[in-house]
Scaffold this motif. Structure first.
Motif, PDB file in Angstrom:
ATOM      1  N   UNK A 234       0.831  -1.209   0.000  1.00 46.98           N
ATOM      2  CA  UNK A 234       0.000   0.000   0.000  1.00 46.98           C
ATOM      3  C   UNK A 234       0.863   1.256   0.000  1.00 46.98           C
ATOM      4  N   UNK A 235       2.027   1.206   0.664  1.00 48.93           N
ATOM      5  CA  UNK A 235       2.914   2.362   0.659  1.00 48.93           C
ATOM      6  C   UNK A 235       3.396   2.686  -0.744  1.00 48.93           C
ATOM      7  N   UNK A 236       3.818   1.658  -1.483  1.00 46.84           N
ATOM      8  CA  UNK A 236       4.265   1.859  -2.867  1.00 46.84           C
ATOM      9  C   UNK A 236       3.119   2.380  -3.728  1.00 46.84           C
ATOM     10  N   UNK A 237       1.948   1.732  -3.570  1.00 47.53           N
ATOM     11  CA  UNK A 237       0.792   2.134  -4.380  1.00 47.53           C
ATOM     12  C   UNK A 237       0.414   3.589  -4.115  1.00 47.53           C
ATOM     13  N   UNK A 238       0.362   3.975  -2.845  1.00 51.53           N
ATOM     14  CA  UNK A 238      -0.057   5.329  -2.501  1.00 51.53           C
ATOM     15  C   UNK A 238       0.971   6.365  -2.948  1.00 51.53           C
ATOM     16  N   UNK A 239       2.255   6.037  -2.814  1.00 49.42           N
ATOM     17  CA  UNK A 239       3.284   6.986  -3.235  1.00 49.42           C
ATOM     18  C   UNK A 239       3.224   7.208  -4.747  1.00 49.42           C
ATOM     19  N   UNK A 240       3.114   6.114  -5.497  1.00 52.99           N
ATOM     20  CA  UNK A 240       3.048   6.234  -6.957  1.00 52.99           C
ATOM     21  C   UNK A 240       1.777   6.964  -7.395  1.00 52.99           C
ATOM     22  N   UNK A 241       0.640   6.616  -6.769  1.00 56.28           N
ATOM     23  CA  UNK A 241      -0.619   7.283  -7.123  1.00 56.28           C
ATOM     24  C   UNK A 241      -0.568   8.758  -6.756  1.00 56.28           C
ATOM     25  N   UNK A 242       0.037   9.056  -5.603  1.00 52.68           N
ATOM     26  CA  UNK A 242       0.111  10.444  -5.187  1.00 52.68           C
ATOM     27  C   UNK A 242       0.957  11.302  -6.106  1.00 52.68           C
ATOM     28  N   UNK A 243       2.021  10.699  -6.645  1.00 51.08           N
ATOM     29  CA  UNK A 243       2.919  11.461  -7.524  1.00 51.08           C
ATOM     30  C   UNK A 243       2.395  11.553  -8.945  1.00 51.08           C
ATOM     31  N   UNK A 244       1.881  10.459  -9.452  1.00 49.50           N
ATOM     32  CA  UNK A 244       1.488  10.400 -10.860  1.00 49.50           C
ATOM     33  C   UNK A 244      -0.014  10.439 -11.092  1.00 49.50           C
ATOM     34  N   UNK A 245      -0.797  10.551 -10.011  1.00 46.54           N
ATOM     35  CA  UNK A 245      -2.248  10.546 -10.157  1.00 46.54           C
ATOM     36  C   UNK A 245      -2.803   9.172  -9.889  1.00 46.54           C
ATOM     37  N   UNK A 246      -4.106   9.116  -9.689  1.00 45.95           N
ATOM     38  CA  UNK A 246      -4.779   7.864  -9.345  1.00 45.95           C
ATOM     39  C   UNK A 246      -4.581   6.822 -10.434  1.00 45.95           C
ATOM     40  N   UNK A 247      -4.217   5.597  -9.961  1.00 49.55           N
ATOM     41  CA  UNK A 247      -3.973   4.491 -10.911  1.00 49.55           C
ATOM     42  C   UNK A 247      -5.162   3.557 -10.930  1.00 49.55           C
TER      43      UNK A 247
END
Length: 247
Positions: A234-247
């Motif tokens: 979840x940490x990886x998912x949230x960091x990536x989504x936060x930077x690049x937008x919702x995935x």
């Protein structure tokens, strides 16, 4: 009531996995629920539909776990978490969920890096506990994303399996009860959303029962391993989504 079939394709697994988390298997498993449902409706509406279900799941989980709660730990967490709920209430509907995601994702990965890469136990200072509890209340109100900060606070304490699970269950039951006030004030607990929540109750029940059953056959060591693993994902998912937008 929402009738779009794609909503239910997303909502059924989301609610089931959240229920498993409430039952005690990976208490932050439900982190994926709001982003999953938000692929079909707005994030705020997704969170509003989930909230009554979370409260129902909380009641079911409390039946099984409340007697093992570490109430001393709970009392140290709730005041700061309540402040977090109040602060978040003023930002609901205006603060981008991606902002919350990259902050929490970054913190989760920093926590894991400190523990497993630096080989140093994360700090257990009271001030850090208050900050994490406040962040948990804030993120939980914005997007039901309070799991990682609470997990970061509880994991280093190495509580017995039953206490760790039960304290998390009671903590979030209290938070979800508080969150009903701002969601109702914003008009998100309307007839359409509540009816949709009602349809999903059986899935919530099955999820919680599945989680409770799995806890009885999984060792304390594996409960902690699962918690760290889910925190990583979840940490990886949230960091990536936060930077690049919702995935």
């Amino acid at each position: 009531m929402i009738t779009d079939i794609w909503f239910y394709v997303a909502a059924v697994p989301a609610v089931f996995f959240y229920g498993m988390g409430k039952g005690g298997v990976g208490g932050i498993l439900g982190m994926l629920s709001v982003p999953l449902i938000a692929m079909t409706i707005s994030p705020l509406q997704a969170a509003a539909i989930l909230l009554p279900l979370l409260c129902i799941m909380d009641v079911m989980a409390l039946i099984y776990h409340r007697k093992h709660c570490n109430y001393r730990e709970l009392k140290s967490m709730l005041p700061a978490a309540t402040i977090g709920v109040v602060i978040a209430s003023f930002f609901m509907g205006s603060l981008p969920s991606t902002t919350v995601e990259w902050i929490i994702g970054g913190l989760a990965l920093a926590f894991l890096g400190q523990k497993f890469l630096v080989q140093k136990a994360p700090s257990n200072r009271p001030s850090q506990g208050y900050a994490l509890s406040m962040l948990s209340g804030f993120a939980s109100t914005i997007a039901h994303a309070g799991g990682p900060p609470a997990t970061m606070h509880l994991l280093p304490k190495t509580l017995p399996k039953e206490e760790y699970i039960a304290t998390s269950v009671v903590f979030f039951a209290a938070l979800n009860g508080m969150k009903l006030i701002p969601y109702a004030y914003l008009g998100e607990l309307n007839a359409s959303n509540l009816t949709t929540s009602l349809v999903l109750i059986p899935i919530a029940f099955i999820g919680v029962r599945t989680g409770v059953w799995l806890v009885t056959i999984i060792s304390q060591q594996w409960i902690y391993r699962i918690s760290y693993l889910v925190l990583l994902v979840t940490g990886v998912k949230m960091l990536v989504s936060g930077i690049f937008g919702s995935l």
